[in-house]
Design a protein around this motif. Structure first.
Motif, PDB file in Angstrom:
ATOM      1  N   UNK A 162       0.880  -1.285  -0.070  1.00 59.34           N
ATOM      2  CA  UNK A 162      -0.054   0.049   0.119  1.00 59.34           C
ATOM      3  C   UNK A 162       0.901   1.058   0.060  1.00 59.34           C
ATOM      4  N   UNK A 163       0.645   2.324   0.816  1.00 57.55           N
ATOM      5  CA  UNK A 163       1.276   3.488   0.762  1.00 57.55           C
ATOM      6  C   UNK A 163       1.142   4.460   2.212  1.00 57.55           C
ATOM      7  N   UNK A 164       1.851   4.943   2.717  1.00 64.26           N
ATOM      8  CA  UNK A 164       1.623   5.884   3.895  1.00 64.26           C
ATOM      9  C   UNK A 164       0.507   6.864   3.367  1.00 64.26           C
ATOM     10  N   UNK A 165       0.339   7.148   2.192  1.00 62.88           N
ATOM     11  CA  UNK A 165      -0.535   7.816   1.703  1.00 62.88           C
ATOM     12  C   UNK A 165      -1.951   7.486   1.916  1.00 62.88           C
ATOM     13  N   UNK A 222      -4.965   9.249  -5.212  1.00 62.70           N
ATOM     14  CA  UNK A 222      -4.170   8.081  -5.012  1.00 62.70           C
ATOM     15  C   UNK A 222      -4.294   7.307  -3.488  1.00 62.70           C
ATOM     16  N   UNK A 223      -4.069   8.394  -2.533  1.00 62.84           N
ATOM     17  CA  UNK A 223      -4.271   7.778  -1.247  1.00 62.84           C
ATOM     18  C   UNK A 223      -5.646   6.978  -1.143  1.00 62.84           C
ATOM     19  N   UNK A 224      -6.820   7.776  -1.397  1.00 60.01           N
ATOM     20  CA  UNK A 224      -8.001   7.033  -1.192  1.00 60.01           C
ATOM     21  C   UNK A 224      -8.118   5.709  -1.782  1.00 60.01           C
ATOM     22  N   UNK A 225      -7.417   5.588  -2.996  1.00 56.01           N
ATOM     23  CA  UNK A 225      -7.660   4.256  -3.607  1.00 56.01           C
ATOM     24  C   UNK A 225      -6.879   3.098  -3.033  1.00 56.01           C
ATOM     25  N   UNK A 226      -5.411   3.827  -2.557  1.00 50.22           N
ATOM     26  CA  UNK A 226      -4.760   2.865  -1.861  1.00 50.22           C
ATOM     27  C   UNK A 226      -5.480   2.255  -0.476  1.00 50.22           C
ATOM     28  N   UNK A 227      -6.006   3.179   0.131  1.00 50.05           N
ATOM     29  CA  UNK A 227      -6.971   2.848   1.468  1.00 50.05           C
ATOM     30  C   UNK A 227      -7.933   1.824   1.283  1.00 50.05           C
ATOM     31  N   UNK A 228      -8.751   2.083   0.242  1.00 48.54           N
ATOM     32  CA  UNK A 228      -9.759   1.244  -0.238  1.00 48.54           C
ATOM     33  C   UNK A 228      -9.389  -0.226  -0.843  1.00 48.54           C
ATOM     34  N   UNK A 229      -8.099  -0.383  -1.317  1.00 46.59           N
ATOM     35  CA  UNK A 229      -7.488  -1.461  -1.788  1.00 46.59           C
ATOM     36  C   UNK A 229      -7.303  -2.115  -0.461  1.00 46.59           C
ATOM     37  N   UNK A 275      -1.006  -9.538   4.793  1.00 46.89           N
ATOM     38  CA  UNK A 275      -0.049  -8.603   5.351  1.00 46.89           C
ATOM     39  C   UNK A 275      -0.087  -7.483   4.435  1.00 46.89           C
ATOM     40  N   UNK A 276      -0.287  -6.281   5.160  1.00 52.63           N
ATOM     41  CA  UNK A 276      -0.476  -4.953   4.395  1.00 52.63           C
ATOM     42  C   UNK A 276       0.783  -4.138   4.910  1.00 52.63           C
ATOM     43  N   UNK A 277       1.590  -3.721   3.944  1.00 46.77           N
ATOM     44  CA  UNK A 277       2.833  -2.860   3.976  1.00 46.77           C
ATOM     45  C   UNK A 277       2.549  -1.317   3.542  1.00 46.77           C
ATOM     46  N   UNK A 278       2.682  -0.449   4.414  1.00 46.81           N
ATOM     47  CA  UNK A 278       2.597   1.092   3.938  1.00 46.81           C
ATOM     48  C   UNK A 278       4.075   1.758   3.641  1.00 46.81           C
ATOM     49  N   UNK A 279       4.495   1.463   2.612  1.00 46.69           N
ATOM     50  CA  UNK A 279       6.017   2.229   2.631  1.00 46.69           C
ATOM     51  C   UNK A 279       5.677   3.616   2.721  1.00 46.69           C
ATOM     52  N   UNK A 280       6.759   4.302   3.051  1.00 43.64           N
ATOM     53  CA  UNK A 280       6.853   5.793   2.854  1.00 43.64           C
ATOM     54  C   UNK A 280       7.360   6.023   1.492  1.00 43.64           C
ATOM     55  N   UNK A 281       7.976   7.313   1.130  1.00 44.87           N
ATOM     56  CA  UNK A 281       8.585   7.695  -0.164  1.00 44.87           C
ATOM     57  C   UNK A 281       9.603   6.843  -0.278  1.00 44.87           C
ATOM     58  N   UNK A 282       9.735   6.045  -1.524  1.00 45.91           N
ATOM     59  CA  UNK A 282      10.736   5.081  -2.163  1.00 45.91           C
ATOM     60  C   UNK A 282      11.615   5.835  -2.814  1.00 45.91           C
ATOM     61  N   UNK A 288      -0.538 -11.965  12.579  1.00 46.70           N
ATOM     62  CA  UNK A 288      -2.052 -11.965  12.357  1.00 46.70           C
ATOM     63  C   UNK A 288      -2.260 -11.577  10.877  1.00 46.70           C
ATOM     64  N   UNK A 289      -3.090 -12.115  10.384  1.00 49.09           N
ATOM     65  CA  UNK A 289      -3.757 -12.041   8.986  1.00 49.09           C
ATOM     66  C   UNK A 289      -4.366 -10.630   8.919  1.00 49.09           C
ATOM     67  N   UNK A 290      -4.146  -9.566   8.121  1.00 47.13           N
ATOM     68  CA  UNK A 290      -4.739  -8.320   8.430  1.00 47.13           C
ATOM     69  C   UNK A 290      -3.625  -7.205   8.989  1.00 47.13           C
ATOM     70  N   UNK A 291      -2.852  -7.715   9.452  1.00 46.39           N
ATOM     71  CA  UNK A 291      -1.858  -6.810  10.174  1.00 46.39           C
ATOM     72  C   UNK A 291      -1.354  -5.586   9.042  1.00 46.39           C
ATOM     73  N   UNK A 292      -1.006  -4.416   9.469  1.00 50.73           N
ATOM     74  CA  UNK A 292      -0.571  -3.454   8.728  1.00 50.73           C
ATOM     75  C   UNK A 292       0.761  -2.700   9.348  1.00 50.73           C
ATOM     76  N   UNK A 293       1.750  -2.639   8.375  1.00 54.79           N
ATOM     77  CA  UNK A 293       3.162  -2.294   8.931  1.00 54.79           C
ATOM     78  C   UNK A 293       3.786  -1.173   7.868  1.00 54.79           C
ATOM     79  N   UNK A 294       4.283  -0.023   8.647  1.00 52.50           N
ATOM     80  CA  UNK A 294       4.854   0.975   7.972  1.00 52.50           C
ATOM     81  C   UNK A 294       6.365   0.600   7.558  1.00 52.50           C
ATOM     82  N   UNK A 295       6.809   0.997   6.474  1.00 44.95           N
ATOM     83  CA  UNK A 295       8.096   0.574   6.119  1.00 44.95           C
ATOM     84  C   UNK A 295       8.836   2.156   5.704  1.00 44.95           C
ATOM     85  N   UNK A 296       9.649   2.428   6.376  1.00 49.62           N
ATOM     86  CA  UNK A 296      10.619   3.385   6.647  1.00 49.62           C
ATOM     87  C   UNK A 296      12.033   3.134   7.094  1.00 49.62           C
ATOM     88  N   UNK A 297      13.054   3.884   6.891  1.00 51.17           N
ATOM     89  CA  UNK A 297      14.356   3.582   7.434  1.00 51.17           C
ATOM     90  C   UNK A 297      14.436   3.982   8.871  1.00 51.17           C
TER      91      UNK A 297
END
Length: 305
Positions: free
Chosen positions: A112-115, A137-144, A158-165, A216-225
């Motif tokens: 997904x995305x931090x957005x 874009x952010x709204x579409x990623x949230x609905x996804x 598992x849902x990943x929300x990367x910041x800017x890559x 757990x299924x459905x977990x959401x995690x941010x990806x940043x350094x």
């Protein structure tokens, strides 16, 4: 392990495919026949042809795979409906195909995305529970993401929300580096807006770690350094890396950026082309986008290099 990677002809997906191949996995990639496959050809991946919007092609692509890393999506579109057709319905197509054709799937990793979280009001990291996207874009990623959660009881998601890559093969943030190299700092306002970032290969490694992590299924995690940068500090660090000093250092007023976005958006509509700089995107430049990867490191056993 046989892994399906969507979006492998793009920036992040190409790094996911590359790292999976290096560790010895069988990699199948879902790509359009018109996609640039020059880099993928060097990896020896298996091709499945089609778009994520094509439910039949997606069903064929998921047959026999043990894991899916779904990184395909669009970051600019002519209309909000186009964002939803690809980023939301495309994701749902893959989820439905996986439930039907890959019942023993080890993990569905959704990029997904931090957005999807939206901006930080005060420059501090946002919570994973925040749902305040400020762009189409952010709204579409949230609905996804919500589509993924609809399937979490039948599929391990598992849902990943990367910041800017940023990094090799990126074409978006690359423009900021090019500007600094030309001795022009692309700063908006006074440069005090805060951001977090993640290096492309490090983000790909998080995707791969998520395949095997027992979470757990459905977990959401941010990806940043883990570092937080003001825009001004980021640009000055680029200067140091290039060993140069920009001749033009004045920040562009937000009002000017918004006016430019109005005309760029009008051009896009007239030419029937998607554009990156929209009025929503211009307004987004005034906001902090900051997240904390501490929980991600712990849960996935991941550490950015």
């Amino acid at each position: 392990m046989k892994v399906l990677v969507t979006g492998a002809s793009g920036f992040l997906g190409s790094h996911v495919a590359e790292r999976l191949k290096k560790r010895g996995d069988d990699v199948r990639v879902l790509v359009r026949k018109s996609s640039n496959k020059k880099f993928l050809d060097t990896l020896g991946v298996e091709y499945a042809y089609g778009a994520i919007e094509d439910a039949a092609a997606v069903e064929e692509a998921v047959k026999g795979v043990e894991a899916i890393v779904h990184s395909a999506g669009i970051v600019k579109a002519r209309t909000e409906d186009e964002f939803f057709a690809t980023n939301v319905q495309g994701t749902r197509n893959i989820l439905e195909a996986a439930r039907k054709e890959a019942p023993g799937l080890r993990r569905f990793v959704h990029v997904s995305s931090l957005e999807a979280s939206g901006p930080s009001a005060d420059g501090r990291p946002v919570s994973a529970s925040q749902e305040a996207p400020c762009t189409a874009y952010g709204r579409s990623k949230l609905l996804a993401e919500k589509a993924c959660l609809d399937f979490k009881d039948g599929l391990p998601v598992t849902i990943l929300r990367p910041t800017a890559i940023y990094g090799p093969r990126d074409v978006e943030i690359l423009e900021a580096f090019r500007s600094v190299k030309r001795r022009v700092l692309p700063i908006t306002g006074d440069g005090s807006v805060k951001y977090t970032f993640i290096y492309g290969p490090d983000c790909a490694e998080a995707c791969i770690k998520a395949i095997s992590a027992d979470v757990p299924s459905g977990s959401t995690y941010f990806v940043a350094d883990g570092d937080v940068w003001t825009q001004k500090d980021m640009m000055q660090t680029m200067e140091q890396a290039f060993g140069t000093r920009a001749l033009f250092r004045q920040g562009i007023p937000f009002g000017v950026v918004k006016a430019a976005a109005f005309f760029v958006e009008a051009y896009g509509k007239a030419a029937n082309k998607p554009v990156m700089l929209t009025r929503e995107k211009a307004a987004m430049l005034e906001k902090h986008f900051v997240c904390d990867p501490a929980e991600t490191k712990k849960a996935l056993g991941w550490e950015p290099e």
